[in-house]
Scaffold this active site. Structure first.
Site, mmCIF file in Angstrom:
data_model
loop_
_atom_site.group_PDB
_atom_site.id
_atom_site.type_symbol
_atom_site.label_atom_id
_atom_site.label_comp_id
_atom_site.label_asym_id
_atom_site.label_seq_id
_atom_site.Cartn_x
_atom_site.Cartn_y
_atom_site.Cartn_z
ATOM 1 N N THR A 77 20.371 16.172 7.909
ATOM 2 C CA THR A 77 19.850 15.686 9.183
ATOM 3 C C THR A 77 20.764 14.619 9.789
ATOM 4 O OG1 THR A 77 17.626 16.074 8.411
ATOM 5 C CG2 THR A 77 17.884 14.402 10.129
ATOM 6 N N ARG A 89 6.531 24.503 8.223
ATOM 7 C CA ARG A 89 6.776 23.213 7.546
ATOM 8 C C ARG A 89 7.527 22.249 8.476
ATOM 9 N NH1 ARG A 89 11.414 19.895 6.300
ATOM 10 N NH2 ARG A 89 10.872 18.607 4.525
ATOM 11 N N VAL A 90 7.069 21.016 8.508
ATOM 12 C CA VAL A 90 7.759 19.963 9.264
ATOM 13 C C VAL A 90 7.976 18.795 8.316
ATOM 14 C CG1 VAL A 90 7.543 18.320 11.178
ATOM 15 C CG2 VAL A 90 6.750 20.669 11.471
ATOM 16 N N GLY A 91 9.161 18.219 8.342
ATOM 17 C CA GLY A 91 9.457 17.081 7.466
ATOM 18 C C GLY A 91 9.289 15.756 8.187
ATOM 19 N N ASP A 92 10.091 14.807 7.791
ATOM 20 C CA ASP A 92 9.996 13.458 8.354
ATOM 21 C C ASP A 92 10.723 13.297 9.693
ATOM 22 O OD1 ASP A 92 12.445 13.949 6.978
ATOM 23 O OD2 ASP A 92 12.930 11.825 7.154
ATOM 24 N N THR A 109 17.473 10.616 6.061
ATOM 25 C CA THR A 109 17.847 11.998 5.785
ATOM 26 C C THR A 109 17.399 12.306 4.366
ATOM 27 O OG1 THR A 109 19.695 13.553 5.636
ATOM 28 C CG2 THR A 109 20.170 11.291 5.041
ATOM 29 N N GLY A 110 17.196 13.570 4.090
ATOM 30 C CA GLY A 110 16.786 13.945 2.741
ATOM 31 C C GLY A 110 15.405 14.577 2.730
ATOM 32 N N GLY A 134 12.079 15.206 3.312
ATOM 33 C CA GLY A 134 11.206 14.559 4.282
ATOM 34 C C GLY A 134 9.829 14.212 3.766
#
Ligand code: ASP
Length: 331
Positions: free
Chosen positions: A191, A219-222, A242-243, A245
């Site tokens: 990211t 799916r949604v991350g941070d 980043t990473g 989430g």
């Protein structure tokens, strides 16, 4: 009148009508509180971003150098990576979900605390610009899925097939085993989260991603979540992540880091504490990467991550630097 100005003005007028000794004692009490801001004296423009995305910080710097706003700088900067078809973790050319759909997440935040985000959006090459439109042209903060895509078309964004031949080939290969796992330091550039300070000393941030490769549909991350993947408070500083989430969301990582800076920690110390909190919650787990970067109102920066391999790019009037960060785990 903006809320912040209103508060400022009411404080001043209150001070005007109360007696001098009382005002003096208020000031004394105030002194004992932790500093709300590191009161920038003359801050020079600066931009930083996760990983060594050189072209992105160079573009953002171009904007800042011409006297442009930090908001324009971060949008223009991260767009470079969104457009890069060789970058399989951001924007066009990003890895698809496990059903073969490229779904993008992005958010942006300005000096006044305004923010906008798009989540799980398909067929639009520049999610960061759609996020900015959400911020500027709607009464909302987030638009997701089909609604975000529809809004983008209404705003004139073209429909684009985001699945490149290369990404498709890799996905078909992955499907043979369909192993659902997180990979540490995917390609060494995941990211892109970017933070900038402009010539007025104002801070803005942007974060954009195609998310975890071969993720579950929906799916949604941070990254598009204000407070998790990105947070800016113009009085204090900004942070971005980043990473993996899910772990950043669990600790509301970027907000936490900004709050730690508000309490007096340096950007470096705050990023270290952000990672430490995540590791506290993952005592038995070491197989994932997270990197945080932060900037404070004075233009000081910091970065920290779990595993070696993370760095962040910075650009100031002194030029461009790739900064390798210290790590929680040493190997
Ligand atoms: N933070 C992103 C997400 O969880 C992915 C990444 O940075 O690798 O979607």
């Amino acid at each position: 009148m903006k809320r912040r100005n209103f508060l400022k003005n009411s404080t001043l007028s209150t001070a005007g009508i109360i007696s001098a000794p009382l005002f003096a004692s208020c000031q004394e009490t105030k002194k004992e509180l932790p500093p709300i801001t590191n009161a920038a004296v003359s801050v020079k423009p600066i931009v930083i971003c996760t990983w060594n995305f050189k072209n992105a910080t160079a573009k953002a710097w171009e904007v800042l150098e011409k006297g442009g706003s930090s908001l324009d700088a971060v949008e223009q900067g991260v767009k470079v990576e969104e457009a890069d078809l060789n970058n399989e973790t951001v924007g066009n050319g990003g890895r698809p979900d496990r059903d073969g759909h490229v779904t993008l997440d992005a958010c942006i935040m300005d000096k006044d605390g305004n923010c906008g985000a798009v989540l799980c959006m398909e067929n639009i090459a520049h999610p960061i610009s759609v996020a900015r439109k959400v911020m500027e042209d709607t009464p909302h903060v987030m638009l997701a899925g089909k609604g975000a895509e529809q809004f983008a078309y209404e705003k004139g964004f073209p429909k684009t097939n985001l699945l490149t031949e290369k990404a498709k080939k890799d996905w078909l290969e992955w499907k043979k085993k369909s192993k659902y796992e997180t990979i540490i330091n995917i390609e060494n550039h995941d990211t892109i989260g970017m933070l900038a300070i402009d010539k007025n000393g104002d801070i803005a941030g942007a974060c954009t991603t195609s998310g975890m490769g071969y993720k579950m549909a929906g799916r949604v991350g941070d990254s598009p979540i204000i407070g998790a993947g990105l947070f800016v408070d113009n009085e204090v500083g900004g942070a971005t992540a980043t990473g993996v989430g899910e772990e950043v969301v669990r600790t509301v990582g970027s907000f936490l880091i900004v709050e730690l800076m508000r309490q007096g920690k340096s950007p470096q110390e705050a990023c270290e504490e952000g990672v430490r909190r995540i590791m506290e919650k993952n005592k038995d787990r070491r197989d994932f990467q997270i990197g945080f970067i932060a900037i404070n109102k004075n233009g000081e920066t910091g970065g920290y991550c779990i595993h070696p391999g993370f760095s962040y790019s910075s650009y100031t009037e002194a030029g461009q630097t790739n900064n390798t960060t210290e790590t929680f785990l040493k190997s």
